[in-house]
Design a protein around this motif. Structure first.
Motif, mmCIF file in Angstrom:
data_model
loop_
_atom_site.group_PDB
_atom_site.id
_atom_site.type_symbol
_atom_site.label_atom_id
_atom_site.label_comp_id
_atom_site.label_asym_id
_atom_site.label_seq_id
_atom_site.Cartn_x
_atom_site.Cartn_y
_atom_site.Cartn_z
ATOM 1 N N UNK A 28 -61.227 73.601 70.045
ATOM 2 C CA UNK A 28 -60.001 72.814 69.706
ATOM 3 C C UNK A 28 -60.670 71.419 68.824
ATOM 4 N N UNK A 29 -59.588 70.857 68.461
ATOM 5 C CA UNK A 29 -60.002 69.629 67.849
ATOM 6 C C UNK A 29 -58.751 68.592 68.091
ATOM 7 N N UNK A 30 -59.208 67.493 68.439
ATOM 8 C CA UNK A 30 -58.192 66.342 68.541
ATOM 9 C C UNK A 30 -57.856 65.747 67.044
ATOM 10 N N UNK A 31 -56.498 65.750 66.826
ATOM 11 C CA UNK A 31 -55.935 65.555 65.501
ATOM 12 C C UNK A 31 -56.004 63.949 65.588
ATOM 13 N N UNK A 32 -56.945 63.648 64.413
ATOM 14 C CA UNK A 32 -57.161 62.000 64.088
ATOM 15 C C UNK A 32 -57.031 61.918 62.708
ATOM 16 N N UNK A 33 -56.851 60.633 62.066
ATOM 17 C CA UNK A 33 -57.048 60.241 60.779
ATOM 18 C C UNK A 33 -58.266 59.844 60.422
ATOM 19 N N UNK A 34 -59.460 60.021 61.176
ATOM 20 C CA UNK A 34 -60.803 59.776 60.871
ATOM 21 C C UNK A 34 -61.461 60.485 59.543
ATOM 22 N N UNK A 35 -60.763 61.682 59.302
ATOM 23 C CA UNK A 35 -61.522 62.494 58.461
ATOM 24 C C UNK A 35 -61.249 61.933 56.710
ATOM 25 N N UNK A 36 -60.706 60.806 56.669
ATOM 26 C CA UNK A 36 -60.421 60.176 55.243
ATOM 27 C C UNK A 36 -61.903 59.604 54.831
ATOM 28 N N UNK A 37 -61.998 59.867 53.505
ATOM 29 C CA UNK A 37 -63.178 59.342 52.839
ATOM 30 C C UNK A 37 -63.131 57.855 52.671
ATOM 31 N N UNK A 38 -64.180 57.132 52.686
ATOM 32 C CA UNK A 38 -64.487 55.787 52.500
ATOM 33 C C UNK A 38 -63.415 55.354 51.325
ATOM 34 N N UNK A 39 -63.100 54.085 51.523
ATOM 35 C CA UNK A 39 -61.957 53.598 50.446
ATOM 36 C C UNK A 39 -62.824 52.718 49.595
ATOM 37 N N UNK A 40 -64.036 52.103 49.864
ATOM 38 C CA UNK A 40 -64.877 51.114 49.280
ATOM 39 C C UNK A 40 -65.880 51.874 48.136
ATOM 40 N N UNK A 41 -65.864 51.646 46.857
ATOM 41 C CA UNK A 41 -66.721 52.176 45.928
ATOM 42 C C UNK A 41 -67.532 51.308 45.234
ATOM 43 N N UNK A 42 -68.876 51.365 44.878
ATOM 44 C CA UNK A 42 -69.644 50.570 43.960
ATOM 45 C C UNK A 42 -69.365 50.835 42.461
ATOM 46 N N UNK A 43 -69.256 49.711 41.618
ATOM 47 C CA UNK A 43 -69.047 50.047 40.400
ATOM 48 C C UNK A 43 -69.653 48.929 39.430
ATOM 49 N N UNK A 44 -69.299 48.906 38.186
ATOM 50 C CA UNK A 44 -69.690 47.917 37.184
ATOM 51 C C UNK A 44 -68.537 47.819 36.241
#
Length: 348
Positions: A28-44
């Motif tokens: 089984x798996x405990x449902x959490x919100x940790x699967x979301x990808x990072x929200x910070x991205x490098x750019x120019x």
């Protein structure tokens, strides 16, 4: 004799007296919100509008008075072709037009003489027709020479490459001495229309990205500056090697506070509520609406209807039906029945 009697008594003993079989362990798996990808991205930081400039005529580049990174104004000369050659082409076209006009004048006079002789009955009809044909050909030659002169003058005028608007030279594509044809790229101009942030994000991030996503753009280094931004464009073609998609983010006030090429970090402004996800293998395939097996307080299986959201590779967003902390079966879901007693949790 005694042994068979004992076996018979054991067989007739009540079921409660026997030891119960242990419940099967469950993956089984405990449902959490940790699967979301990072929200910070490098750019120019890049220009919203970049224009590739080239000459509209062929020739050899003689001068290029601007260099990479130079700021230019509208109408400023960026490069020139060999003016001597272009001027010679104009002079030759002018001479050709004068010659064609002279031929046309002579042909017109010959036609008039032939018409007069024909009227008097001295010249045959064939002579008149030949003179008329020569006169028509001479007039056509004048038109052709006039068009050649117009093209030569246009080429002389196009021998100067000017900036269509104010901006910054962002790329040099041809050096003095190079021979170019019409449309050959010479340089790129980042116009002063505005600045934008350019970032690359993975495929799974697009699934949770709102259409009008808002970002906070922050420069790196000492004394960072921040500006709000809004998603302007998601380029439809992913990078062939990284499979990432390029995002272009418009900046507040045109982003003129940032210099072109500045390294930044783009932070996606998403609600703080956790994003619940589960593996696709946890969704029962034979139910409508979709259901999962959740373990109750006494570790008995209970079917729970859920609302599915976007796919994230091999996972799916759970929009409703579950809360953070719920335990859900993710393996062997076809062999479970409602109310079945399940054993201890086994990590996948």
């Amino acid at each position: 004799m005694i042994r068979p009697v004992l076996l018979l008594l054991l067989a007739l003993a009540p079921a409660s007296a026997r030891a119960e079989a242990p419940a099967r362990p469950v993956v089984s798996e405990i449902v959490t919100g940790s699967a979301i990808a990072t929200r910070d991205f490098p750019g120019v930081i890049a220009a919203e509008v970049e224009t590739t400039l080239g000459f509209q005529t062929a020739g050899r580049i003689e001068t290029r008075p601007v260099n990479l990174g130079d700021a230019v104004t509208a109408g400023q000369v960026l490069a020139t072709l060999d003016q001597v050659t272009l001027a010679e082409d104009v002079a030759a076209a002018e001479a050709g037009l004068r010659a064609a006009r002279a031929e046309a004048d002579f042909a017109r006079q010959s036609l008039e003489r032939a018409q007069e002789l024909q009227r008097r009955g001295v010249a045959p009809l064939a002579t008149l027709e030949a003179a008329a044909a020569k006169s028509a050909a001479a007039r056509a030659a004048v038109d052709r020479a006039r068009a050649d002169l117009s093209r030569a003058r246009d080429a002389e005028r196009f021998g100067r490459l000017s900036a269509p608007s104010a901006g910054v030279v962002s790329q040099i594509l041809a050096e003095p001495g190079a021979v170019v044809t019409p449309g050959t790229p010479v340089l790129r101009l980042a116009t002063a229309a505005g600045r934008e942030a350019v970032i690359d994000v993975p495929d799974d991030m697009l699934a949770v990205l709102p259409k009008d996503a808002r970002f906070t753009i922050e420069t790196r280094g000492d004394g960072p500056q921040t500006l709000p931004g809004r998603l302007r464009l998601i380029e439809p073609v992913a990078d062939a090697s990284t499979r990432a998609h390029r995002l272009r983010i418009s900046l507040a006030d045109g982003g003129h506070a940032f210099r072109l090429g500045t390294l930044v970090t783009a932070r996606l402004d998403l609600p703080e509520a956790p994003l619940l996800t589960l593996p696709m293998a946890a969704i029962r395939p034979d139910t409508e609406p979709p259901q999962v097996w959740r373990l109750g307080p006494d570790r008995r299986a209970e079917a729970v209807a859920v609302t599915l959201g976007q796919r994230l590779d091999d996972r799916v967003v759970i929009s409703s039906g579950l809360t953070a902390g719920d335990e859900v079966v993710i393996r062997g879901i076809r062999s479970i029945t409602p109310g079945q007693q399940l054993g201890p949790r086994v990590s996948p």
